[in-house]
Design an enzyme around this catalytic site. Structure first.
Site, PDB file in Angstrom:
ATOM      1  N   GLU A  49     -16.353  14.055  47.673  1.00 30.96           N
ATOM      2  CA  GLU A  49     -16.442  13.162  48.833  1.00 30.96           C
ATOM      3  C   GLU A  49     -16.200  13.873  50.157  1.00 30.96           C
ATOM      4  O   GLU A  49     -16.744  13.486  51.184  1.00 30.96           O
ATOM      5  CB  GLU A  49     -15.464  11.994  48.680  1.00 30.96           C
ATOM      6  CG  GLU A  49     -15.867  10.977  47.607  1.00 30.96           C
ATOM      7  CD  GLU A  49     -15.359  11.335  46.224  1.00 30.96           C
ATOM      8  OE1 GLU A  49     -14.863  12.468  46.035  1.00 30.96           O
ATOM      9  OE2 GLU A  49     -15.460  10.484  45.321  1.00 30.96           O
ATOM     10  N   PHE A 111      -5.627   0.026  39.548  1.00 35.55           N
ATOM     11  CA  PHE A 111      -6.313   1.282  39.253  1.00 35.55           C
ATOM     12  C   PHE A 111      -7.212   1.671  40.434  1.00 35.55           C
ATOM     13  O   PHE A 111      -7.972   0.847  40.938  1.00 35.55           O
ATOM     14  CB  PHE A 111      -7.153   1.133  37.976  1.00 35.55           C
ATOM     15  CG  PHE A 111      -7.965   2.362  37.656  1.00 35.55           C
ATOM     16  CD1 PHE A 111      -7.335   3.554  37.312  1.00 35.55           C
ATOM     17  CD2 PHE A 111      -9.350   2.337  37.720  1.00 35.55           C
ATOM     18  CE1 PHE A 111      -8.080   4.689  37.033  1.00 35.55           C
ATOM     19  CE2 PHE A 111     -10.106   3.473  37.440  1.00 35.55           C
ATOM     20  CZ  PHE A 111      -9.472   4.651  37.092  1.00 35.55           C
ATOM     21  N   GLN A 112      -7.115   2.894  40.861  1.00 35.50           N
ATOM     22  CA  GLN A 112      -7.868   3.433  42.004  1.00 35.50           C
ATOM     23  C   GLN A 112      -7.672   2.609  43.276  1.00 35.50           C
ATOM     24  O   GLN A 112      -8.587   2.448  44.068  1.00 35.50           O
ATOM     25  CB  GLN A 112      -9.356   3.582  41.663  1.00 35.50           C
ATOM     26  CG  GLN A 112      -9.591   4.660  40.605  1.00 35.50           C
ATOM     27  CD  GLN A 112     -11.044   5.097  40.482  1.00 35.50           C
ATOM     28  OE1 GLN A 112     -11.940   4.319  40.746  1.00 35.50           O
ATOM     29  NE2 GLN A 112     -11.256   6.332  40.053  1.00 35.50           N
ATOM     30  N   LYS A 161     -14.196  -5.158  46.319  1.00 33.19           N
ATOM     31  CA  LYS A 161     -15.319  -5.398  45.416  1.00 33.19           C
ATOM     32  C   LYS A 161     -15.704  -6.875  45.346  1.00 33.19           C
ATOM     33  O   LYS A 161     -16.890  -7.212  45.348  1.00 33.19           O
ATOM     34  CB  LYS A 161     -14.935  -4.893  44.025  1.00 33.19           C
ATOM     35  CG  LYS A 161     -16.111  -4.783  43.081  1.00 33.19           C
ATOM     36  CD  LYS A 161     -15.672  -4.122  41.780  1.00 33.19           C
ATOM     37  CE  LYS A 161     -16.861  -3.976  40.843  1.00 33.19           C
ATOM     38  NZ  LYS A 161     -16.453  -3.358  39.573  1.00 33.19           N
ATOM     39  N   MET A 468      -8.226  35.620  59.039  1.00 35.49           N
ATOM     40  CA  MET A 468      -7.492  35.136  60.208  1.00 35.49           C
ATOM     41  C   MET A 468      -5.997  35.055  59.917  1.00 35.49           C
ATOM     42  O   MET A 468      -5.169  35.403  60.751  1.00 35.49           O
ATOM     43  CB  MET A 468      -8.042  33.774  60.645  1.00 35.49           C
ATOM     44  CG  MET A 468      -7.447  33.261  61.944  1.00 35.49           C
ATOM     45  SD  MET A 468      -7.706  34.386  63.326  1.00 35.49           S
ATOM     46  CE  MET A 468      -9.112  33.642  64.140  1.00 35.49           C
TER      47      MET A 468
END
Lengths: 562, 173
Positions: A49, A111-112, A161, A468
């Site tokens: 993502e 969940f999630q 949802k 760097m």
């Protein structure tokens, strides 16, 4: 006819002329993906993502349109966070859509489930949790409006949802009401007059141009301003390309790794005209030593930027293009010849320089690329030494030709941003200048690039270490190097071939010179592993606590002596 | 110097978190914050007391303005205004001490709102000075619990920091 809110969302995106979205599906956002089945909008499936967010970001920077990315709830949403923060710091217009667990489960640690509106509060311009499906189209309209107007930025819409599955009558609103959001576009007329007077009085003006020039589309006005006032122009990293790099008034980048002449010109100027820039710490380094002799005119669309870091003598809040357009008629041509002569002298005496001895130098790679790239080619960098070398040794003559993660400095930005850039401008060559470490942060997106058949030109400035950070340890930790060297050496040419690219490994300047023309004109995607001098540092460099005039590197002579 | 800000915000979920989050992440200190609905249910009003110099306040102001839900900010510090705070104090009150406490309650025009076996709960409203003085005078008896609402404030006279009348409902058409 009633449709689901998810279908309505996709219709809203169509209404906003969205052509491409970048995302990754999952459970909570299932209804939205289902709705894409009946849409003309193309969905690009990414590998992670974070890639989706950076792609939307790169796409937005190149096209000027709003970039759109999607992810599911929970981990999908949290994986977007770096990309959102990156867009926020660099004022990139973006709409982010995340799925959420059903409203009945919100707050139950389902969940999630994750509170993504809470998490992104400080890194979005605004965000919405859609609770009422009837509000969806208004929210989408607001999101696009907020993302793309005023000082642009990312706006997130979190869609549970069950809300997405609710049936609604779809109608896209014509107007929205945001009583707390009224950006100022027109500059205050008294201030505009005053600015003109100060500019005309100035004998040693310098223009300090930032990313706001690109966002506002004010490059033509900037050019006119500089030429009218005979004012040299220096840029922030975000501003590169907004003023022609080949122009005699061009000073290059200023600040921590700025050119010595840009920094010195700012130090000596009597009037600093800041346009669409925010005096950030990489530019100012030490407030008391920054443009100490100058009256500072600061033009920006975001009032909060004015007076935030340095005291401004004349602030103008407004859209740059509009404000400069109003100032220009009040100006007359000035030649400031003594000042220009002095600046010219600085450029001659303190040019960018590096030693050609030893192995292939990264600066040489950048110079060669600069020589051979087309004027409209898009250069995308990651974050680190190579980013500074590209910014210093390459010249850009058009806005939206140089794409880089400025404010956040997010390694891993380059590859996905380049994918987004290429998809936004398929007819232009997209050249990536990237380090070996940054590429390994998001290299899974090589799969996305291959899938979309994007002929990216990837130049890995490979020192097999975190250059760097190593440089910082050299200066600030007394060369006590730790965790900056990779002990495992990756063959990037071979990696590229696995993804269907042409792969080359280059060890010498001669090899590069020989191969570069064919690489840049090849219709195929190419990865070029440039094995560079591992010890090379970025110079000039302003050490911590020093003013920009006190840079080290590029000659030992003192500016005062010339 | 303490500044009193009257902030009109859209009465959206999360608006308090947005304001509070802004203060904490920008390193601004809130002395007190009170929030409630206005006459328009779509608009809430926050009274925020912040300590800082003018430059600091300018940043607070500008950053608050950047929040989309913030409609209007008025720094009313320099204007004439009425401010009030309501405080509930539960104080130890043995029988022998009650008369003394009740006398103080009278002096400060406070009210006793609950009587327990060994405690009295007192309600007092007023500006900060009065409340601090009252609190100080009750302290010797032993304050068991204290809760204050935070300051609310309103300009005196005709002037108003509320411009919410023009607030329209969203166009849903």
């Amino acid at each position: 006819m009633e449709i689901t809110a998810a279908e309505a969302l996709v219709r809203c995106l169509e209404q906003e002329n969205v052509e491409l979205v970048f995302g990754y599906p999952g459970g909570a956002i299932l209804p939205v993906y289902d709705a894409f089945n009946n849409s003309t909008i193309k969905h690009i499936l990414v590998r992670h993502e974070q890639g989706a967010a950076h792609m939307a970001d790169g796409y937005a920077r190149v096209t000027g349109k709003v970039g759109v990315c999607l992810a599911t709830s929970g981990p999908g949403a949290t994986n977007l966070v770096t990309g959102i923060a990156n867009a926020y710091m660099d004022s990139v217009p973006m709409v982010v859509i995340t799925g959420q667990v059903p409203t009945t489960q919100v707050g139950t640690d389902a969940f999630q489930e994750v509170d993504i509106t809470g998490i992104t509060l400080p890194i979005t311009k605004h965000n919405f949790l859609v609770k009422d499906p009837k509000q969806l189209s208004v929210i989408v309209k607001k999101a696009f409006h907020l993302a793309s107007t005023g000082r642009p930025g990312p706006v997130l819409i979190d869609l549970p949802k069950d809300v997405a599955l609710s049936k609604i009558k779809f109608k896209y609103p014509k107007n929205i009401n945001l009583p707390g959001y009224k950006p100022t576009y027109k500059g205050h007329s008294a201030m505009v007059q005053q600015a003109g007077k100060i500019m005309m009085k100035s004998e040693r003006p310098v223009i300090y141009a930032g990313g706001g020039v690109r966002i506002s589309g004010a490059a033509p006005e900037l050019l006119q301003l500089a030429e009218t006032l005979s004012a040299p122009v220096t840029h922030t990293l975000m501003g590169l390309g907004c003023f022609p790099g080949d122009h005699p008034l061009f000073l290059g980048m200023l600040g921590l790794h700025g050119t010595r002449y840009a920094n010195q010109a700012v130090t000596e100027c009597d009037c600093l005209i800041a346009v669409g820039a925010r005096f950030d710490d990489r530019v100012v380094t030490k407030i008391s030593g920054f443009a100490p002799e100058a009256r500072i005119i600061h033009i920006d669309i975001d009032p909060a930027e004015i007076g935030k870091n340095v005291t401004t003598h004349l602030p103008i809040v407004g859209d740059l293009k509009t404000v400069l357009g109003a100032i220009l008629p009040n100006l007359e041509k000035k030649d400031n010849s003594r000042w220009l002569k002095r600046v010219c002298r600085m450029k001659e005496e303190f040019p960018l320089s590096y030693s050609q001895e030893g192995r292939l130098k990264p600066q040489f790679v950048c110079e060669k690329l600069n020589e051979l790239k087309e004027d409209n080619a898009i250069v995308v960098t990651d974050v680190g030494q190579h980013q500074m070398w590209a910014a210093l040794y390459m010249r850009f003559n058009e806005p939206r030709c140089f794409i880089s993660s400025g404010g956040l400095g997010a390694m891993g930005f380059c590859l996905p941003a380049a994918i987004g850039a290429k998809m936004g401008a398929p007819e232009r060559n997209v050249i990536m200048v990237i380090g070996d470490a940054g590429l390994q942060m998001t290299m899974q997106e090589l799969g996305t690039a291959a899938e979309q058949k994007l002929p990216l030109k990837i130049f890995v400035l490979n020192n097999n270490r975190l250059g760097m950070v190593r440089q910082l340890q050299e200066f600030y930790c007394d060369k006590r190097y730790i965790s900056v060297d990779f002990e495992f050496n990756l063959d990037f040419a071979a990696l590229g071939r696995l993804y269907g690219m042409e792969g080359y490994t280059i060890n010498t300047p001669e090899q590069l010179t020989e191969l570069l023309p064919q690489i840049l004109t090849s219709p195929a995607p190419v990865i070029v592993d440039c094995i560079i001098d591992r010890e090379e540092n970025v110079y000039p460099m302003v050490l911590n606590g020093s003013a920009i005039s006190e840079a080290i590197g590029s000659g030992k002579r003192r500016m005062e002596d010339i | 110097m303490a500044h009193t800000l009257a902030v009109l915000v859209e009465n959206n979920p999360g608006v308090l978190a947005r304001v509070a989050g802004l203060f904490s992440r920008r390193g601004f200190n809130i002395d007190s914050l009170a929030v409630g609905r206005t006459d328009n249910p779509a608009v809430s009003r926050m009274t925020i007391v912040v300590e800082g110099d003018d430059r600091y306040l300018e940043q607070v102001n500008k950053q608050l303005h950047k929040l989309v839900d913030v409609i209007k900010i008025s720094d009313i510090t320099k204007d004439a205004y009425v401010d009030r705070e309501l405080v509930l104090i539960k104080v130890h009150a043995e029988a022998a001490k009650r008369a003394e406490i009740m006398q103080l309650v009278d002096i400060f025009r406070a009210r006793i709102v609950d009587v327990g076996l060994k405690t009295l709960t007192v309600e007092v409203t007023g500006n900060e000075g009065k409340i601090t003085a009252f609190e100080d005078s009750l302290r010797p008896f032993g304050i068991k619990e204290l809760v204050r609402t935070g300051k609310i404030a309103m300009l005196r006279g005709f002037k108003s920091s509320s411009k919410s009348n023009s607030h329209k409902e969203e166009d849903e058409s």
